[in-house]
Scaffold this active site. Structure first.
Site, short mmCIF file in Angstrom:
data_model
loop_
_atom_site.label_atom_id
_atom_site.label_comp_id
_atom_site.label_asym_id
_atom_site.label_seq_id
_atom_site.Cartn_x
_atom_site.Cartn_y
_atom_site.Cartn_z
N GLY A 105 13.19 11.08 1.51
CA GLY A 105 12.58 12.05 2.39
C GLY A 105 11.65 11.44 3.40
O GLY A 105 11.55 11.92 4.54
N ASP A 143 -9.97 -14.91 -6.78
CA ASP A 143 -11.01 -14.49 -7.72
C ASP A 143 -10.95 -15.31 -9.00
O ASP A 143 -11.04 -14.78 -10.11
CB ASP A 143 -10.87 -13.00 -8.03
CG ASP A 143 -12.10 -12.43 -8.74
OD1 ASP A 143 -13.20 -12.99 -8.57
OD2 ASP A 143 -11.96 -11.42 -9.46
N PHE A 170 11.87 8.47 4.87
CA PHE A 170 12.63 7.85 5.95
C PHE A 170 13.29 8.90 6.83
O PHE A 170 13.41 8.73 8.04
CB PHE A 170 13.68 6.90 5.37
CG PHE A 170 13.08 5.72 4.65
CD1 PHE A 170 11.75 5.37 4.85
CD2 PHE A 170 13.84 4.95 3.80
CE1 PHE A 170 11.20 4.29 4.21
CE2 PHE A 170 13.28 3.86 3.13
CZ PHE A 170 11.97 3.53 3.34
#
Length: 374
Positions: free
Chosen positions: A200, A336, A202
């Site tokens: 939906g 990190d 696209f």
């Protein structure tokens, strides 16, 4: 091991507000299969109502609609733009539906939005995802989209049972399994045109602006291809799943915690991601360092195991360098690295192995193929 990411919220309006809202467009009546959840809800079933706090709504309601001329209304004052059949005005609209259980008009919950419009798969890159979002926003704003825009193929939108919460593997999870089973080997999907895509989102990105006439407001209103609230949720979900997408790119390595599977619990007002990770027995490297430091403080006498500890730390550093190098070869920077994010796995023979974990702050970067070949 299981890791739970922070839920991505989807705030909904109370039923009392939607019941008294101005209806711009009524949705088609649901069939019995759709009401029972045997078939998915479609875009034709969506009702569009005006947000009560919309500034343009108050402006339209304050003016009289006794005289209409070419889409503009005036009454002893400046002309009020009421749009035209080919140029509807923009209001803050809410996607709603007629709840078959209570027979009340309610805002579309998150489960229904995914059922109608689906969402972008994990295999879509950040640039491709932004292209989808910008294309839909251009449709909502009435601006043309470039005809050359192409995006990778995607599975059909997820189907969530009406009025129920769902805990199931999405189509994205199957892509994850395929990627991880290949132990780091990247599989590519041939791009297809937006108009040929099946989800939906696209279809909405390649659609045209829809304009309807609202009798209660005597104005032509532009209907969005996808609700703006759902677009904001998609962007928040995309940011929250960065850790998952980066771990998918890494693949399998003995010094990196492996991601086996991703489960998503979709509820009416939020979605929660569950990461099924490799089980690491032994705890954090930080705890190992702290325990060794406490033992040394209690007794100042020479420790006969000091040389053994130094040898273990040298081994851990080599494993850390190996894991970081593998991540960099796959275009992922951890960003990190600290003892709290380094886990020590104890095998059946009491052999310790360092593993890099927690890619929440990781980022992607372009890989220079010429440097790799050199």
């Amino acid at each position: 091991a299981m890791k739970i990411l922070n839920p991505v919220a989807y705030r909904m309006m109370p039923t009392e507000t939607t019941e008294n809202a101005v209806v711009v467009k009524k949705g088609a009546e649901m069939s019995m299969e759709v009401k029972q959840g045997l078939k998915p809800m479609e875009q034709q079933h969506v009702w569009w109502i005006v947000h009560p706090n919309s500034r343009n709504l108050r402006t339209l309601q304050r003016q009289s609609s006794n005289q209409v001329d070419g889409g503009r209304t005036s009454r002893n004052g400046p002309e009020i733009d009421r749009g035209a059949p080919d140029r509807g005005i923009r209001l803050s609209l809410i996607a709603a539906y007629m709840d078959p259980r209570s027979n009340l008009l309610k805002e579309l919950p998150l489960t229904r939005c995914i059922e109608i419009w689906g969402h972008a798969p994990f295999s879509v890159t950040d640039q491709e995802f932004e292209d989808i979002m910008e294309a839909i926003e251009r449709v909502n704003a009435g601006q043309p989209n470039p005809s050359s825009l192409v995006l990778p193929g995607s599975p059909p939108p997820s189907r969530v049972a009406t009025g129920q919460t769902s805990s199931s593997e999405s189509t994205e999870t199957h892509e994850l399994k395929k990627s991880t089973e290949q132990s780091g080997t990247k599989s590519t999907v041939a791009p297809i045109a937006l108009t040929n895509a099946r989800t939906g989102l696209f279809r909405a990105a390649s659609s045209k602006r829809n304009v309807v006439y609202c009798e209660s407001l005597t104005a032509f209103i532009a209907i969005p291809a996808v609700p703006s609230k759902y677009l904001r949720w998609l962007r928040q979900r995309r940011a929250a799943t960065k850790e998952i997408r980066n771990m998918m790119l890494i693949g399998r390595h003995k010094n990196v915690v492996h991601l086996y599977e991703v489960l998503e619990l979709i509820q009416e007002a939020k979605s929660t991601m569950f990461l099924v990770l490799e089980l690491v027995r032994g705890g954090e490297l930080f705890d190992l360092i702290s325990s060794s430091s406490n033992k040394k403080k209690k007794d100042d006498s020479p420790d006969p195991t000091l040389e053994e500890s130094e040898s273990m730390m040298r081994k851990f550093f080599q494993e850390l360098a190996s894991g970081v190098s593998y991540c960099h070869l796959n275009g992922i920077a951890h960003r990190d690295l600290k003892p709290e994010n380094l886990l020590v796995h104890t095998g059946p023979n009491a052999e310790c192995t360092l593993k890099i974990a927690d890619f929440g702050l990781s980022a992607t970067f372009n890989i220079d193929t010429h440097e790799l070949e050199a």
